[in-house]
Design a protein around this motif. Structure first.
Motif, short mmCIF file in Angstrom:
data_model
loop_
_atom_site.label_atom_id
_atom_site.label_comp_id
_atom_site.label_asym_id
_atom_site.label_seq_id
_atom_site.Cartn_x
_atom_site.Cartn_y
_atom_site.Cartn_z
N ILE A 64 6.11 7.93 17.98
CA ILE A 64 7.26 7.23 17.38
C ILE A 64 6.84 6.42 16.15
N TYR A 65 5.63 5.91 16.14
CA TYR A 65 5.15 5.12 15.00
C TYR A 65 5.14 5.97 13.72
N GLY A 66 4.54 7.16 13.81
CA GLY A 66 4.50 8.05 12.65
C GLY A 66 5.88 8.53 12.25
N PHE A 67 6.76 8.80 13.26
CA PHE A 67 8.13 9.21 12.95
C PHE A 67 8.84 8.17 12.09
N MET A 68 8.75 6.91 12.51
CA MET A 68 9.48 5.85 11.82
C MET A 68 8.92 5.61 10.42
N ILE A 69 7.60 5.64 10.28
CA ILE A 69 7.00 5.46 8.95
C ILE A 69 7.49 6.56 8.01
N ALA A 70 7.40 7.81 8.45
CA ALA A 70 7.81 8.93 7.61
C ALA A 70 9.29 8.85 7.27
N GLY A 71 10.11 8.52 8.25
CA GLY A 71 11.55 8.50 8.04
C GLY A 71 12.02 7.42 7.09
N PHE A 72 11.36 6.26 7.10
CA PHE A 72 11.84 5.11 6.33
C PHE A 72 11.12 4.89 5.00
N LEU A 73 10.11 5.72 4.67
CA LEU A 73 9.33 5.48 3.47
C LEU A 73 10.18 5.49 2.20
N VAL A 74 10.97 6.54 2.00
CA VAL A 74 11.76 6.65 0.77
C VAL A 74 12.77 5.52 0.67
N THR A 75 13.44 5.22 1.78
CA THR A 75 14.43 4.14 1.76
C THR A 75 13.77 2.81 1.44
N MET A 76 12.65 2.52 2.05
CA MET A 76 11.98 1.25 1.80
C MET A 76 11.42 1.18 0.38
N GLY A 77 10.94 2.32 -0.14
CA GLY A 77 10.44 2.31 -1.51
C GLY A 77 11.52 1.99 -2.51
N THR A 78 12.69 2.60 -2.35
CA THR A 78 13.79 2.31 -3.27
C THR A 78 14.38 0.93 -3.03
N LEU A 79 14.34 0.45 -1.79
CA LEU A 79 14.81 -0.91 -1.51
C LEU A 79 13.93 -1.93 -2.22
N GLY A 80 12.61 -1.68 -2.23
CA GLY A 80 11.70 -2.59 -2.95
C GLY A 80 11.99 -2.63 -4.43
N ASP A 81 12.39 -1.49 -5.02
CA ASP A 81 12.76 -1.48 -6.44
C ASP A 81 13.95 -2.40 -6.70
N ARG A 82 14.81 -2.58 -5.70
CA ARG A 82 16.04 -3.35 -5.89
C ARG A 82 15.89 -4.83 -5.55
N ILE A 83 15.27 -5.14 -4.42
CA ILE A 83 15.20 -6.54 -4.00
C ILE A 83 13.90 -7.22 -4.41
N GLY A 84 12.92 -6.44 -4.87
CA GLY A 84 11.62 -7.01 -5.24
C GLY A 84 10.54 -6.49 -4.32
N ARG A 85 9.45 -5.99 -4.91
CA ARG A 85 8.40 -5.37 -4.10
C ARG A 85 7.60 -6.39 -3.30
N ARG A 86 7.35 -7.56 -3.90
CA ARG A 86 6.63 -8.59 -3.15
C ARG A 86 7.48 -9.10 -1.99
N ARG A 87 8.77 -9.30 -2.23
CA ARG A 87 9.65 -9.78 -1.17
C ARG A 87 9.68 -8.81 -0.01
N LEU A 88 9.79 -7.50 -0.31
CA LEU A 88 9.81 -6.50 0.76
C LEU A 88 8.47 -6.45 1.49
N LEU A 89 7.38 -6.55 0.74
CA LEU A 89 6.05 -6.53 1.36
C LEU A 89 5.88 -7.68 2.34
N LEU A 90 6.26 -8.87 1.94
CA LEU A 90 6.09 -10.04 2.81
C LEU A 90 7.03 -9.98 4.01
#
Length: 519
Positions: A64-90
């Protein structure tokens, strides 16, 4: 009237001490994610004895860990472009720390599955955020290559020390201790991140399109689930339906992105040849490696009889050589164009596969160590320069999406390698076992032995001396044959990838340099 002289572009600003210290902070989550991917497999017997999960629940705990990472990578990457990459990282670091504690305290298999899913979602914020921040912090191409090298080295070190750290923890502490490794690392990141990491976002991006996000997540999850089902159970109607569903959702996702004025994911990134060819080459490289590489620890423990800790110690030299090779890549990249360096490295990896094909005699341990060493060194230019080309080809505002695409290609390549090449190896193993099983075995033990190497080892322990020894010999020979076939397939894929890199990672204008985007 003469025209004014052209204004020369300002040279990119070199990184300061703050950026290099910030890079050290960004390596921490990368190292942790690599650690987390390896230690759980060592802890599986211990948590199985404590939580008593069913076979299906244990598979979900591991997957399940690998499933969730793979599934959410693109969404999280584009979310970081919008809300801020440092904010998403923290935010992801905080969530990862909390989920780690919950996983360590899990009292049931269902709770552990749920907390592992949360860990995967939080982990999906970390990789694209760290990589996109590197792109924004290091503007000089040579410095960025060095930074990505250090970032990749963190992943190598984490993978190398995972079995050692896990073995030591499980020797003295309960299985939950392997999850608590993430807590101090994330605390350091939460304290140092705001001080050393700058914030970057795409101010022109609109709000996150939720239907696109749901389509993206569903697409990748369906495909990965189907591929892993094939690896585990063979080709079934349910697995094919999952892959087909994922592809249909993917078409809907692409159509939606083309229609939106502000798409969640900019498909125009793939128009850059450096970007698209690098993504494809990275996927193929990981695909070639995974079908063979993931059998190495099974061979060391199941065939050669090493303990998990001893197997980790044996595999330290290849990891150290990978680290040294990664440090040389930036220096070599100053003298040789990336397409030559990448293709030469992939060709160098081919003797590593040949060594795997020869495993089976008294020199098996040395062949495994030497083969994995050559493989690890050979793929380093592809993994470092390929990542650099992917991130560098994207405009700064889109680096989160570009980094997520790079990581998704890696995850998909691993899943495909396990499913496709792994399924071939499993078929070879089963065929050899059916042909060589000792006579008179109980049906239950015979079925278990034919299914997996672990099942054969367990069955051999329950059988009388000569029969158990005969079964053990057949199982080890069958697993060696499976490794040989997987290595042969991996070598063929690696050769094709080397040719792709040599021919297509060039500038269309002169044919001598890799395609690069604007920086």
């Amino acid at each position: 009237m003469s025209s004014p002289p052209p204004v020369s572009a300002m040279p990119p600003r070199p990184a300061t001490r703050r950026e290099w210290w910030g890079l050290a902070v960004l390596v921490l989550p990368t190292l942790l994610l690599a650690l987390d991917m390896t230690v759980l497999h060592l802890a599986a017997p211990h948590l199985s004895a404590d939580l008593r999960p069913s076979s299906s629940e244990l598979l979900w705990i591991l997957d399940i860990y690998g499933f969730m990472i793979a599934g959410f990578l693109v969404t999280m990457g584009t979310l970081g472009d919008r809300i801020g990459r440092r904010r998403l990282l923290l935010a992801g670091a905080f969530a990862f720390g909390v989920a780690s504690v919950l996983a360590a305290l899990s009292a049931t298999a269902a709770m552990l599955i749920a907390t592992r899913a949360l860990l995967g979602i939080a982990g999906a914020t970390l990789m694209p955020s760290t990589l996109s921040l590197i792109r924004n912090m290091f503007h000089v191409e040579r410095e960025r290559t060095v930074a990505i090298t250090v970032w990749m080295t963190g992943f190598i070190v984490g993978s190398a020390i995972g079995p050692l750290v896990g073995g030591v923890l499980l020797e003295y502490f309960p299985w939950g201790s392997v999850f608590l490794l993430g807590v101090p690392v994330m605390l350091v990141l939460l304290v140092a991140g705001p001080l050393l990491l700058p914030e970057f976002r795409d101010d022109a991006a609109g709000p996150l399109d939720l239907p696109s996000a749901l389509l993206s997540i569903s697409m990748v999850l369906a495909v990965i689930f189907g591929i892993k089902s094939v690896a585990r159970d063979g080709v079934t109607l349910a697995a094919l339906a999952a892959v087909l569903l994922g592809l249909v959702i993917g078409l809907l996702f692409v159509r939606r992105q083309r229609r939106l004025a502000q798409p969640m994911f900019d498909l125009g990134l793939f128009a850059n040849r450096g970007f698209s060819v690098s993504v494809a080459a990275m996927l193929l490289t990981i695909l070639a490696l995974s079908g063979t590489w993931l059998m190495v620890f099974q061979y060391l423990q199941g065939v050669l009889g090493l303990s998990p800790l001893d197997a980790g110690i044996v595999m330290l030299p290849p990891a150290l050589l990978q680290v040294l090779a990664s440090m040389w890549v930036p220096r070599l990249a100053r003298r040789h164009p990336p397409h030559r360096l990448v293709s030469a490295g992939l060709l160098l990896a081919l003797p590593g596969f040949v060594a795997m094909m020869l495993v089976g005699g008294p020199a098996s341990l040395w062949l495994l160590v030497g083969g994995t060493s050559v493989l690890g060194v050979g793929v380093m230019p592809m993994m470092i320069l390929g990542t650099d080309l992917v991130v560098g080809a994207a405009p700064p505002a889109k680096t989160g999406a570009a980094a997520a695409t790079s990581e998704t290609a890696t995850e998909l390549g691993m899943a495909l390698g396990i499913a496709i090449i792994g399924s071939v190896g499993a078929a070879i193993y089963r065929g050899r076992m059916l042909a060589g099983l000792p006579e008179g075995l109980p049906a239950e033990l015979a079925a278990s032995a034919v299914d997996t190497l672990g099942g054969a080892l367990g069955a051999a322990e329950r059988l009388p001396g000569e029969t158990g020894a005969a079964l053990l010999h057949v199982a080890r020979e069958a697993f060696s044959a499976a490794l040989h076939v997987n290595a042969l397939i991996g070598a063929a894929i690696m050769l094709v990838t080397a040719l792709i890199a040599a021919l297509f990672l060039r500038r269309p204008a002169d044919g001598g340099e890799p395609a690069q985007g604007k920086h």
